[in-house]
Design a protein around this motif. Structure first.
Motif, PDB file in Angstrom:
ATOM      1  N   ARG A  32      15.410 -15.340 -50.565  1.00  0.00           N
ATOM      2  CA  ARG A  32      16.415 -15.690 -51.572  1.00  0.00           C
ATOM      3  C   ARG A  32      16.492 -14.576 -52.609  1.00  0.00           C
ATOM      4  O   ARG A  32      15.468 -14.147 -53.141  1.00  0.00           O
ATOM      5  N   ASP A  33      17.703 -14.135 -52.893  1.00  0.00           N
ATOM      6  CA  ASP A  33      17.944 -13.173 -53.969  1.00  0.00           C
ATOM      7  C   ASP A  33      17.047 -11.933 -53.883  1.00  0.00           C
ATOM      8  O   ASP A  33      16.490 -11.481 -54.879  1.00  0.00           O
ATOM      9  N   GLY A  68       2.804 -16.038 -52.140  1.00  0.00           N
ATOM     10  CA  GLY A  68       3.504 -15.473 -53.290  1.00  0.00           C
ATOM     11  C   GLY A  68       4.768 -14.748 -52.874  1.00  0.00           C
ATOM     12  O   GLY A  68       5.088 -14.648 -51.695  1.00  0.00           O
ATOM     13  N   PRO A  69       5.485 -14.219 -53.863  1.00  0.00           N
ATOM     14  CA  PRO A  69       6.748 -13.533 -53.570  1.00  0.00           C
ATOM     15  C   PRO A  69       6.539 -12.080 -53.146  1.00  0.00           C
ATOM     16  O   PRO A  69       5.697 -11.372 -53.688  1.00  0.00           O
ATOM     17  N   LYS A 110      17.793  -5.367 -47.719  1.00  0.00           N
ATOM     18  CA  LYS A 110      18.514  -6.496 -48.332  1.00  0.00           C
ATOM     19  C   LYS A 110      19.892  -6.762 -47.712  1.00  0.00           C
ATOM     20  O   LYS A 110      20.209  -7.915 -47.423  1.00  0.00           O
ATOM     21  N   PRO A 111      20.734  -5.757 -47.452  1.00  0.00           N
ATOM     22  CA  PRO A 111      22.033  -6.059 -46.827  1.00  0.00           C
ATOM     23  C   PRO A 111      21.890  -6.729 -45.458  1.00  0.00           C
ATOM     24  O   PRO A 111      22.618  -7.673 -45.147  1.00  0.00           O
ATOM     25  N   ALA A 156      21.688 -20.206 -43.743  1.00  0.00           N
ATOM     26  CA  ALA A 156      21.806 -20.675 -45.125  1.00  0.00           C
ATOM     27  C   ALA A 156      20.454 -21.013 -45.749  1.00  0.00           C
ATOM     28  O   ALA A 156      20.268 -20.836 -46.950  1.00  0.00           O
ATOM     29  N   ASP A 157      19.496 -21.490 -44.938  1.00  0.00           N
ATOM     30  CA  ASP A 157      18.196 -21.849 -45.512  1.00  0.00           C
ATOM     31  C   ASP A 157      17.319 -20.631 -45.805  1.00  0.00           C
ATOM     32  O   ASP A 157      16.308 -20.738 -46.489  1.00  0.00           O
ATOM     33  N   GLY A 158      17.696 -19.461 -45.307  1.00  0.00           N
ATOM     34  CA  GLY A 158      16.992 -18.222 -45.618  1.00  0.00           C
ATOM     35  C   GLY A 158      15.643 -18.048 -44.955  1.00  0.00           C
ATOM     36  O   GLY A 158      14.901 -17.139 -45.329  1.00  0.00           O
TER      37      GLY A 158
END
Length: 174
Positions: A55-56, A64-65, A73-74, A82-84
């Protein structure tokens, strides 16, 4: 024998159940596996594969992130549902383990260590019972259950679509 094929072949074919999974040089197949089967099969150990949610620009892993590299990213934005959900893949040599983490490092706990002569293989628990392998110098010594952090070489990470199990391909020129 995958090790013999990697050592002797100019080009190799990886098959599963009589279906060709990937054809390429040993380096191509090792560094850029076409799918999860190849990622798991080639290498000893196989590629570390950690599920997460994208996400983002960030892959949210159980521990962790992880900020996705900008050049990915592209492709991630374009390729994921949609759920990523995504699977982050990386080889043991892409991992840098540190005692004192910096911003962006991920937490882990030492589960086990194996001295392989010229290097040490660290087995790291990622907060949820999932264990990854990290290749470190032979001088590296950690006691079991030692908290630590790790970072990934962004040039060596790969991403896989969890439903198709195929590699997500970066944009051309990225």
């Amino acid at each position: 024998d995958q090790i013999e094929a990697m050592a002797m072949g100019d080009r190799i074919v990886v098959m599963s159940a009589a279906v060709v999974q990937q054809v390429g040089t040993p380096a191509e197949v090792y560094h850029d596996p076409a799918n999860l089967f190849v990622a798991r099969f080639i290498g000893s150990p196989g590629m570390n594969l950690v599920p997460g949610e994208y996400r983002d620009g960030v892959v949210h892993l159980p521990c962790g992130p992880y900020a996705a590299p900008d050049d990915w990213k592209p492709a991630l934005d374009r390729s994921l549902d949609a759920d990523g959900t995504v699977i982050l893949g990386f080889r043991p040599e892409a991992v840098t383990v540190t005692d004192e983490g910096t911003a962006g490092d991920l937490p882990a706990t030492v589960y086990a260590t194996d001295l392989h002569g010229s290097y040490t293989m660290l087995h790291l628990d990622l907060c949820d019972g999932q264990v990854i392998q990290a290749r470190a110098s032979r001088e590296t010594h950690y006691a079991i259950n030692t908290p630590t952090t790790f970072d990934l070489n962004p040039a060596m990470v790969r991403f896989f679509h969890p439903k198709t199990e195929h590699t997500i391909m970066k944009e051309a020129g990225a």
